[in-house]
Design a protein around this motif. Structure first.
Motif, PDB file in Angstrom:
ATOM      1  N   THR A   1     -31.629   4.638 -50.368  1.00  0.00           N
ATOM      2  CA  THR A   1     -30.551   4.536 -51.348  1.00  0.00           C
ATOM      3  C   THR A   1     -29.534   3.448 -51.026  1.00  0.00           C
ATOM      4  OG1 THR A   1     -29.232   6.209 -50.191  1.00  0.00           O
ATOM      5  CG2 THR A   1     -30.742   6.989 -51.929  1.00  0.00           C
ATOM      6  N   GLY A   2     -29.608   2.871 -49.837  1.00  0.00           N
ATOM      7  CA  GLY A   2     -28.629   1.851 -49.483  1.00  0.00           C
ATOM      8  C   GLY A   2     -28.769   1.400 -48.044  1.00  0.00           C
ATOM      9  N   LEU A   3     -27.794   0.632 -47.599  1.00  0.00           N
ATOM     10  CA  LEU A   3     -27.783   0.034 -46.271  1.00  0.00           C
ATOM     11  C   LEU A   3     -26.596   0.549 -45.467  1.00  0.00           C
ATOM     12  CD1 LEU A   3     -28.842  -2.190 -44.281  1.00  0.00           C
ATOM     13  CD2 LEU A   3     -27.272  -3.765 -45.443  1.00  0.00           C
ATOM     14  N   VAL A   4     -26.860   1.059 -44.272  1.00  0.00           N
ATOM     15  CA  VAL A   4     -25.789   1.403 -43.329  1.00  0.00           C
ATOM     16  C   VAL A   4     -25.375   0.146 -42.592  1.00  0.00           C
ATOM     17  CG1 VAL A   4     -25.191   2.703 -41.237  1.00  0.00           C
ATOM     18  CG2 VAL A   4     -26.503   3.808 -43.066  1.00  0.00           C
ATOM     19  N   GLY A   5     -26.365  -0.638 -42.131  1.00  0.00           N
ATOM     20  CA  GLY A   5     -26.027  -1.865 -41.439  1.00  0.00           C
ATOM     21  C   GLY A   5     -27.181  -2.468 -40.681  1.00  0.00           C
ATOM     22  N   VAL A   6     -26.892  -3.637 -40.089  1.00  0.00           N
ATOM     23  CA  VAL A   6     -27.833  -4.354 -39.239  1.00  0.00           C
ATOM     24  C   VAL A   6     -27.225  -4.366 -37.842  1.00  0.00           C
ATOM     25  CG1 VAL A   6     -29.013  -6.535 -38.819  1.00  0.00           C
ATOM     26  CG2 VAL A   6     -28.592  -5.779 -41.177  1.00  0.00           C
ATOM     27  N   PHE A   7     -27.969  -3.827 -36.882  1.00  0.00           N
ATOM     28  CA  PHE A   7     -27.473  -3.638 -35.525  1.00  0.00           C
ATOM     29  C   PHE A   7     -28.327  -4.480 -34.581  1.00  0.00           C
ATOM     30  CE2 PHE A   7     -26.371  -0.110 -38.139  1.00  0.00           C
ATOM     31  CZ  PHE A   7     -25.079   0.223 -37.750  1.00  0.00           C
ATOM     32  N   SER A   8     -27.721  -5.511 -33.975  1.00  0.00           N
ATOM     33  CA  SER A   8     -28.494  -6.443 -33.151  1.00  0.00           C
ATOM     34  C   SER A   8     -27.764  -6.847 -31.870  1.00  0.00           C
ATOM     35  CB  SER A   8     -28.828  -7.695 -33.965  1.00  0.00           C
ATOM     36  OG  SER A   8     -27.638  -8.351 -34.364  1.00  0.00           O
ATOM     37  N   THR A   9     -26.866  -6.021 -31.398  1.00  0.00           N
ATOM     38  CA  THR A   9     -26.063  -6.372 -30.237  1.00  0.00           C
ATOM     39  C   THR A   9     -26.886  -6.532 -28.959  1.00  0.00           C
ATOM     40  OG1 THR A   9     -24.207  -5.707 -28.842  1.00  0.00           O
ATOM     41  CG2 THR A   9     -25.528  -3.928 -29.785  1.00  0.00           C
ATOM     42  N   PRO A  10     -26.560  -7.551 -28.143  1.00  0.00           N
ATOM     43  CA  PRO A  10     -27.215  -7.684 -26.845  1.00  0.00           C
ATOM     44  C   PRO A  10     -26.766  -6.609 -25.848  1.00  0.00           C
ATOM     45  CG  PRO A  10     -25.696  -9.504 -27.215  1.00  0.00           C
ATOM     46  CD  PRO A  10     -25.710  -8.687 -28.470  1.00  0.00           C
ATOM     47  N   ASP A  11     -25.801  -5.767 -26.245  1.00  0.00           N
ATOM     48  CA  ASP A  11     -25.352  -4.661 -25.390  1.00  0.00           C
ATOM     49  C   ASP A  11     -26.427  -3.587 -25.223  1.00  0.00           C
ATOM     50  OD1 ASP A  11     -22.831  -5.783 -25.087  1.00  0.00           O
ATOM     51  OD2 ASP A  11     -21.960  -4.626 -26.728  1.00  0.00           O
ATOM     52  N   HIS A  12     -27.405  -3.547 -26.126  1.00  0.00           N
ATOM     53  CA  HIS A  12     -28.453  -2.517 -26.098  1.00  0.00           C
ATOM     54  C   HIS A  12     -29.773  -3.148 -25.651  1.00  0.00           C
ATOM     55  CE1 HIS A  12     -30.817   0.818 -28.393  1.00  0.00           C
ATOM     56  NE2 HIS A  12     -30.758   1.063 -27.110  1.00  0.00           N
ATOM     57  N   VAL A  13     -30.310  -2.639 -24.549  1.00  0.00           N
ATOM     58  CA  VAL A  13     -31.593  -3.088 -24.018  1.00  0.00           C
ATOM     59  C   VAL A  13     -32.434  -1.842 -23.760  1.00  0.00           C
ATOM     60  CG1 VAL A  13     -32.755  -4.244 -22.097  1.00  0.00           C
ATOM     61  CG2 VAL A  13     -30.595  -5.144 -22.959  1.00  0.00           C
ATOM     62  N   ILE A  14     -33.701  -1.888 -24.165  1.00  0.00           N
ATOM     63  CA  ILE A  14     -34.603  -0.750 -23.988  1.00  0.00           C
ATOM     64  C   ILE A  14     -35.744  -1.167 -23.072  1.00  0.00           C
ATOM     65  CG2 ILE A  14     -36.090   0.940 -25.119  1.00  0.00           C
ATOM     66  CD1 ILE A  14     -34.595   0.240 -27.755  1.00  0.00           C
ATOM     67  N   VAL A  15     -35.963  -0.379 -22.012  1.00  0.00           N
ATOM     68  CA  VAL A  15     -37.072  -0.601 -21.098  1.00  0.00           C
ATOM     69  C   VAL A  15     -38.153   0.412 -21.451  1.00  0.00           C
ATOM     70  CG1 VAL A  15     -37.835  -0.604 -18.696  1.00  0.00           C
ATOM     71  CG2 VAL A  15     -35.520  -1.387 -19.272  1.00  0.00           C
ATOM     72  N   TYR A  16     -39.340  -0.088 -21.769  1.00  0.00           N
ATOM     73  CA  TYR A  16     -40.491   0.773 -22.057  1.00  0.00           C
ATOM     74  C   TYR A  16     -41.374   0.783 -20.817  1.00  0.00           C
ATOM     75  CZ  TYR A  16     -39.061   0.743 -26.918  1.00  0.00           C
ATOM     76  OH  TYR A  16     -38.348   0.903 -28.075  1.00  0.00           O
ATOM     77  N   MET A  17     -41.660   2.001 -20.326  1.00  0.00           N
ATOM     78  CA  MET A  17     -42.439   2.176 -19.101  1.00  0.00           C
ATOM     79  C   MET A  17     -43.703   2.972 -19.395  1.00  0.00           C
ATOM     80  SD  MET A  17     -39.991   1.464 -16.380  1.00  0.00           S
ATOM     81  CE  MET A  17     -40.858   2.219 -15.080  1.00  0.00           C
ATOM     82  N   HIS A  18     -44.735   2.654 -18.652  1.00  0.00           N
ATOM     83  CA  HIS A  18     -45.950   3.460 -18.661  1.00  0.00           C
ATOM     84  C   HIS A  18     -46.212   3.796 -17.203  1.00  0.00           C
ATOM     85  CE1 HIS A  18     -49.522   5.107 -20.496  1.00  0.00           C
ATOM     86  NE2 HIS A  18     -50.177   4.698 -19.428  1.00  0.00           N
ATOM     87  N   GLY A  19     -45.962   5.066 -16.841  1.00  0.00           N
ATOM     88  CA  GLY A  19     -45.987   5.423 -15.427  1.00  0.00           C
ATOM     89  C   GLY A  19     -44.847   4.718 -14.729  1.00  0.00           C
ATOM     90  N   ASP A  20     -45.158   3.996 -13.660  1.00  0.00           N
ATOM     91  CA  ASP A  20     -44.136   3.243 -12.920  1.00  0.00           C
ATOM     92  C   ASP A  20     -44.076   1.778 -13.328  1.00  0.00           C
ATOM     93  OD1 ASP A  20     -43.431   5.489 -11.454  1.00  0.00           O
ATOM     94  OD2 ASP A  20     -44.934   5.080  -9.901  1.00  0.00           O
TER      95      ASP A  20
END
Length: 163
Positions: free
Chosen positions: A79-98
């Motif tokens: 129904t609409g747009l909340v926003g576009v979120f692209s800050t370099p403050d957020h980093v996600i590490v994806y791990m598989h095991g170690d």
């Protein structure tokens, strides 16, 4: 086989440097009582709104609708747009095991939507629980700051956030 997991960093100067940027879509859904649709992730045990990567051949809106249905069992209409979120403050590490598979700086487009069908049915691979949460109860849930920013902007019903 070891389970995949993710580690979210927020405003962390010691976070690893991103190795990729990928677009994702999230969906902010309120019910008739003004409650927020939330799910508890299986990979980090945090509460979030439906969110996932945009696949090749689909629009951001299609991705948001698909992710909501896959994760919660609910069918929604954008129904609409909340926003576009692209800050370099957020980093996600994806791990598989170690092993680190990827370090991502996300670009998220958060859309507003309303339920048009389906029923709450958590997808065990992605959501431990799905529930409607009263806005004044959000502080009782473990929510990553990047997700809370999206929720807060959705609740404020302002102009779309760009940042």
């Amino acid at each position: 086989m070891k389970r995949s997991r993710r580690i979210d960093h927020w405003r962390d100067s010691d976070a690893p440097k991103p190795t990729s940027r990928k677009a994702s879509a999230s969906v902010f859904v309120l019910d008739e009582q003004g409650r927020v649709l939330m799910l508890r992730r299986t990979d980090n045990d945090l509460w979030t709104i439906p969110t996932g990567g945009v696949k090749k051949g689909e629009t951001v809106a299609q991705a948001a609708v698909r992710e909501c249905q896959e994760e919660t069992g609910l069918n929604v209409a954008v129904t609409g747009l909340v926003g576009v979120f692209s800050t370099p403050d957020h980093v996600i590490v994806y791990m598989h095991g170690d092993k680190v598979d990827e370090v991502r700086q996300p670009i998220n487009v958060c859309l507003r939507a309303r339920v048009v069908g389906g029923g709450i049915r958590p997808e065990p691979a992605e959501a431990r629980e799905v529930r409607w949460v009263e806005p004044d109860q959000l502080d009782d849930y473990r929510i990553h700051p990047a997700i809370r920013l999206r929720i807060d902007h959705g609740l404020e019903d302002e102009e779309p956030y760009i940042g």
